[in-house]
Design a protein around this motif. Sequence first.
Motif, PDB file in Angstrom:
ATOM      1  N   ASN A 107       9.382   9.632   5.013  1.00 35.01           N
ATOM      2  CA  ASN A 107       7.938   9.813   4.923  1.00 35.01           C
ATOM      3  C   ASN A 107       7.505  11.231   5.250  1.00 35.01           C
ATOM      4  N   ALA A 108       8.452  12.081   5.553  1.00 35.66           N
ATOM      5  CA  ALA A 108       8.163  13.510   5.680  1.00 35.66           C
ATOM      6  C   ALA A 108       8.642  14.263   4.444  1.00 35.66           C
ATOM      7  N   GLN A 109       8.971  13.511   3.409  1.00 36.61           N
ATOM      8  CA  GLN A 109       9.444  14.064   2.137  1.00 36.61           C
ATOM      9  C   GLN A 109      10.788  14.767   2.280  1.00 36.61           C
ATOM     10  N   ARG A 110      11.573  14.362   3.240  1.00 40.61           N
ATOM     11  CA  ARG A 110      12.895  14.956   3.410  1.00 40.61           C
ATOM     12  C   ARG A 110      13.906  14.154   2.612  1.00 40.61           C
ATOM     13  N   PRO A 111      14.618  14.819   1.683  1.00 38.42           N
ATOM     14  CA  PRO A 111      15.564  14.094   0.846  1.00 38.42           C
ATOM     15  C   PRO A 111      16.970  14.063   1.449  1.00 38.42           C
ATOM     16  N   THR A 112      17.716  13.047   1.067  1.00 39.33           N
ATOM     17  CA  THR A 112      19.140  12.980   1.357  1.00 39.33           C
ATOM     18  C   THR A 112      19.841  12.592   0.073  1.00 39.33           C
ATOM     19  N   TYR A 113      21.071  13.048  -0.082  1.00 36.80           N
ATOM     20  CA  TYR A 113      21.813  12.795  -1.313  1.00 36.80           C
ATOM     21  C   TYR A 113      23.251  12.421  -1.011  1.00 36.80           C
ATOM     22  N   ALA A 114      23.789  11.567  -1.857  1.00 38.78           N
ATOM     23  CA  ALA A 114      25.218  11.313  -1.820  1.00 38.78           C
ATOM     24  C   ALA A 114      25.937  12.562  -2.285  1.00 38.78           C
ATOM     25  N   LYS A 115      27.122  12.751  -1.773  1.00 42.33           N
ATOM     26  CA  LYS A 115      27.887  13.953  -2.115  1.00 42.33           C
ATOM     27  C   LYS A 115      28.114  14.060  -3.620  1.00 42.33           C
ATOM     28  N   SER A 116      28.276  12.925  -4.264  1.00 42.40           N
ATOM     29  CA  SER A 116      28.612  12.920  -5.688  1.00 42.40           C
ATOM     30  C   SER A 116      27.480  13.425  -6.570  1.00 42.40           C
ATOM     31  N   VAL A 117      26.256  13.440  -6.053  1.00 39.53           N
ATOM     32  CA  VAL A 117      25.117  13.846  -6.893  1.00 39.53           C
ATOM     33  C   VAL A 117      24.394  15.070  -6.345  1.00 39.53           C
ATOM     34  N   PRO A 130       0.816  -1.214   0.000  1.00 39.48           N
ATOM     35  CA  PRO A 130       0.000   0.000   0.000  1.00 39.48           C
ATOM     36  C   PRO A 130       0.847   1.259   0.000  1.00 39.48           C
ATOM     37  N   SER A 131       0.364   2.242  -0.720  1.00 39.89           N
ATOM     38  CA  SER A 131       1.011   3.537  -0.690  1.00 39.89           C
ATOM     39  C   SER A 131       0.673   4.195   0.634  1.00 39.89           C
ATOM     40  N   SER A 132       1.629   4.323   1.479  1.00 43.68           N
ATOM     41  CA  SER A 132       1.354   4.903   2.786  1.00 43.68           C
ATOM     42  C   SER A 132       2.547   5.720   3.214  1.00 43.68           C
ATOM     43  N   TRP A 133       2.310   6.482   4.236  1.00 48.05           N
ATOM     44  CA  TRP A 133       3.361   7.334   4.738  1.00 48.05           C
ATOM     45  C   TRP A 133       4.366   6.576   5.593  1.00 48.05           C
ATOM     46  N   ASN A 134       4.187   5.263   5.703  1.00 46.81           N
ATOM     47  CA  ASN A 134       5.072   4.458   6.529  1.00 46.81           C
ATOM     48  C   ASN A 134       6.268   3.918   5.756  1.00 46.81           C
ATOM     49  N   TRP A 135       6.325   4.224   4.470  1.00 48.56           N
ATOM     50  CA  TRP A 135       7.399   3.709   3.633  1.00 48.56           C
ATOM     51  C   TRP A 135       8.373   4.806   3.261  1.00 48.56           C
ATOM     52  N   CYS A 136       9.654   4.498   3.364  1.00 47.76           N
ATOM     53  CA  CYS A 136      10.724   5.369   2.906  1.00 47.76           C
ATOM     54  C   CYS A 136      11.347   4.744   1.661  1.00 47.76           C
ATOM     55  N   HIS A 137      11.934   5.574   0.816  1.00 51.01           N
ATOM     56  CA  HIS A 137      12.426   5.087  -0.472  1.00 51.01           C
ATOM     57  C   HIS A 137      13.810   5.621  -0.789  1.00 51.01           C
ATOM     58  N   GLY A 138      14.454   4.916  -1.689  1.00 54.66           N
ATOM     59  CA  GLY A 138      15.773   5.361  -2.104  1.00 54.66           C
ATOM     60  C   GLY A 138      16.066   4.964  -3.533  1.00 54.66           C
ATOM     61  N   TRP A 139      17.009   5.668  -4.124  1.00 56.35           N
ATOM     62  CA  TRP A 139      17.577   5.313  -5.421  1.00 56.35           C
ATOM     63  C   TRP A 139      19.024   4.895  -5.196  1.00 56.35           C
ATOM     64  N   PHE A 140      19.365   3.774  -5.748  1.00 50.57           N
ATOM     65  CA  PHE A 140      20.718   3.234  -5.673  1.00 50.57           C
ATOM     66  C   PHE A 140      21.273   3.117  -7.084  1.00 50.57           C
ATOM     67  N   GLU A 191      25.637   1.711  -4.391  1.00 48.54           N
ATOM     68  CA  GLU A 191      25.630   2.845  -3.478  1.00 48.54           C
ATOM     69  C   GLU A 191      24.272   3.542  -3.533  1.00 48.54           C
ATOM     70  N   GLU A 192      23.890   4.089  -2.406  1.00 50.68           N
ATOM     71  CA  GLU A 192      22.665   4.874  -2.370  1.00 50.68           C
ATOM     72  C   GLU A 192      22.986   6.280  -2.810  1.00 50.68           C
ATOM     73  N   VAL A 193      22.283   6.772  -3.815  1.00 54.79           N
ATOM     74  CA  VAL A 193      22.538   8.124  -4.298  1.00 54.79           C
ATOM     75  C   VAL A 193      21.520   9.121  -3.775  1.00 54.79           C
ATOM     76  N   ALA A 194      20.332   8.648  -3.426  1.00 53.21           N
ATOM     77  CA  ALA A 194      19.309   9.557  -2.903  1.00 53.21           C
ATOM     78  C   ALA A 194      18.293   8.772  -2.097  1.00 53.21           C
ATOM     79  N   GLY A 195      17.766   9.410  -1.068  1.00 54.76           N
ATOM     80  CA  GLY A 195      16.725   8.792  -0.251  1.00 54.76           C
ATOM     81  C   GLY A 195      15.677   9.824   0.098  1.00 54.76           C
ATOM     82  N   ILE A 196      14.486   9.338   0.442  1.00 52.56           N
ATOM     83  CA  ILE A 196      13.423  10.249   0.856  1.00 52.56           C
ATOM     84  C   ILE A 196      12.616   9.570   1.944  1.00 52.56           C
TER      85      ILE A 196
END
Length: 119
Positions: free
Chosen positions: A54-64, A28-38, A47-52
Amino acid sequence: QAPLKESGGGSVQAGGSLRLSCLASGYPSSWNWCHGWFRQRQGYEREEVAGIDNAQRPTYAKSVRGRFTISKDYPKNILYLQMANLKPEDTAVYYCAARRCGETSYSRWGQGTQVTVSP
Protein backbone atom coordinates in the motif's frame (compact mmCIF):
# COMPACT_ATOMS: atom_id res chain seq x y z
CA GLN A 1 -19.16 -11.87 -9.91
CA ALA A 2 -15.50 -12.46 -9.15
CA PRO A 3 -14.00 -9.67 -7.07
CA LEU A 4 -11.06 -9.46 -9.45
CA LYS A 5 -11.13 -9.80 -13.22
CA GLU A 6 -8.04 -10.04 -15.39
CA SER A 7 -7.72 -9.04 -19.03
CA GLY A 8 -4.96 -8.50 -21.55
CA GLY A 9 -3.68 -12.02 -21.96
CA GLY A 10 -2.93 -13.46 -25.38
CA SER A 11 -0.28 -14.90 -27.63
CA VAL A 12 2.97 -13.18 -28.44
CA GLN A 13 6.35 -14.09 -29.86
CA ALA A 14 9.44 -14.23 -27.69
CA GLY A 15 10.80 -10.76 -27.08
CA GLY A 16 7.37 -9.20 -27.27
CA SER A 17 5.33 -7.37 -24.64
CA LEU A 18 1.91 -7.60 -23.06
CA ARG A 19 0.11 -5.63 -20.40
CA LEU A 20 -2.26 -7.39 -18.08
CA SER A 21 -4.98 -5.50 -16.26
CA CYS A 22 -6.99 -6.50 -13.23
CA LEU A 23 -10.17 -4.67 -12.32
CA ALA A 24 -11.05 -4.94 -8.66
CA SER A 25 -14.67 -4.78 -7.58
CA GLY A 26 -16.75 -5.73 -4.60
CA TYR A 27 -14.41 -4.20 -2.10
CA PRO A 28 -13.44 -0.61 -1.55
CA SER A 29 -10.39 0.80 -3.20
CA SER A 30 -8.31 1.73 -0.22
CA TRP A 31 -4.77 1.92 0.87
CA ASN A 32 -5.33 -1.06 3.16
CA TRP A 33 -5.12 -3.59 0.34
CA CYS A 34 -1.98 -5.15 -1.09
CA HIS A 35 -1.95 -6.94 -4.43
CA GLY A 36 -0.03 -9.48 -6.38
CA TRP A 37 0.25 -11.20 -9.73
CA PHE A 38 0.66 -14.95 -9.74
CA ARG A 39 1.14 -17.45 -12.52
CA GLN A 40 0.73 -21.15 -12.93
CA ARG A 41 2.76 -22.87 -15.59
CA GLN A 42 1.87 -26.34 -16.72
CA GLY A 43 3.47 -28.85 -14.39
CA TYR A 44 4.48 -26.22 -11.84
CA GLU A 45 2.93 -24.87 -8.67
CA ARG A 46 1.43 -21.41 -8.69
CA GLU A 47 4.05 -18.76 -7.98
CA GLU A 48 3.93 -15.10 -7.14
CA VAL A 49 5.74 -13.11 -9.81
CA ALA A 50 5.08 -9.60 -8.52
CA GLY A 51 3.54 -7.86 -5.54
CA ILE A 52 2.79 -4.30 -4.53
CA ASP A 53 2.04 -2.97 -1.08
CA ASN A 54 0.00 0.00 0.00
CA ALA A 55 3.03 2.25 -0.22
CA GLN A 56 3.36 1.29 -3.89
CA ARG A 57 6.53 -0.67 -3.20
CA PRO A 58 6.95 -3.50 -5.70
CA THR A 59 8.54 -6.90 -5.26
CA TYR A 60 9.43 -9.31 -8.03
CA ALA A 61 10.39 -12.91 -8.46
CA LYS A 62 13.94 -13.31 -9.66
CA SER A 63 12.75 -14.85 -12.91
CA VAL A 64 10.90 -11.69 -13.98
CA ARG A 65 12.89 -8.91 -12.33
CA GLY A 66 13.87 -6.28 -14.84
CA ARG A 67 11.27 -7.44 -17.36
CA PHE A 68 7.94 -7.12 -15.51
CA THR A 69 6.52 -4.03 -13.83
CA ILE A 70 3.60 -4.04 -11.40
CA SER A 71 1.58 -0.92 -10.73
CA LYS A 72 -1.80 0.11 -9.42
CA ASP A 73 -4.18 2.92 -10.28
CA TYR A 74 -5.87 3.44 -6.94
CA PRO A 75 -8.62 5.83 -8.07
CA LYS A 76 -9.68 3.37 -10.76
CA ASN A 77 -8.91 0.31 -8.63
CA ILE A 78 -7.02 -1.35 -11.48
CA LEU A 79 -3.87 -3.40 -11.07
CA TYR A 80 -1.44 -3.75 -13.97
CA LEU A 81 1.39 -6.03 -14.95
CA GLN A 82 3.53 -4.75 -17.80
CA MET A 83 5.53 -7.61 -19.25
CA ALA A 84 8.43 -7.03 -21.60
CA ASN A 85 11.03 -9.22 -23.27
CA LEU A 86 8.74 -12.20 -22.84
CA LYS A 87 10.19 -15.68 -22.98
CA PRO A 88 8.55 -19.02 -23.78
CA GLU A 89 8.94 -19.98 -20.12
CA ASP A 90 6.62 -17.11 -19.19
CA THR A 91 3.78 -19.07 -20.76
CA ALA A 92 1.21 -19.56 -18.00
CA VAL A 93 -2.18 -18.63 -16.66
CA TYR A 94 -1.76 -15.35 -14.82
CA TYR A 95 -3.90 -14.43 -11.82
CA CYS A 96 -4.27 -11.25 -9.84
CA ALA A 97 -4.93 -11.39 -6.13
CA ALA A 98 -5.59 -9.10 -3.20
CA ARG A 99 -5.08 -9.31 0.53
CA ARG A 100 -5.45 -6.95 3.45
CA CYS A 101 -1.98 -5.61 4.05
CA GLY A 102 -1.96 -6.84 7.63
CA GLU A 103 -2.54 -10.40 6.50
CA THR A 104 -0.15 -12.78 4.77
CA SER A 105 -2.63 -14.80 2.73
CA TYR A 106 -4.38 -13.57 -0.38
CA SER A 107 -8.14 -13.73 0.06
CA ARG A 108 -9.44 -12.50 -3.28
CA TRP A 109 -8.56 -13.96 -6.64
CA GLY A 110 -9.35 -13.48 -10.28
CA GLN A 111 -10.16 -16.30 -12.66
CA GLY A 112 -6.94 -15.99 -14.62
CA THR A 113 -5.87 -15.02 -18.11
CA GLN A 114 -3.73 -17.11 -20.45
CA VAL A 115 -0.40 -15.80 -21.70
CA THR A 116 1.33 -17.82 -24.41
CA VAL A 117 4.82 -16.95 -25.65
CA SER A 118 6.06 -18.72 -28.75
CA PRO A 119 9.76 -19.11 -29.61
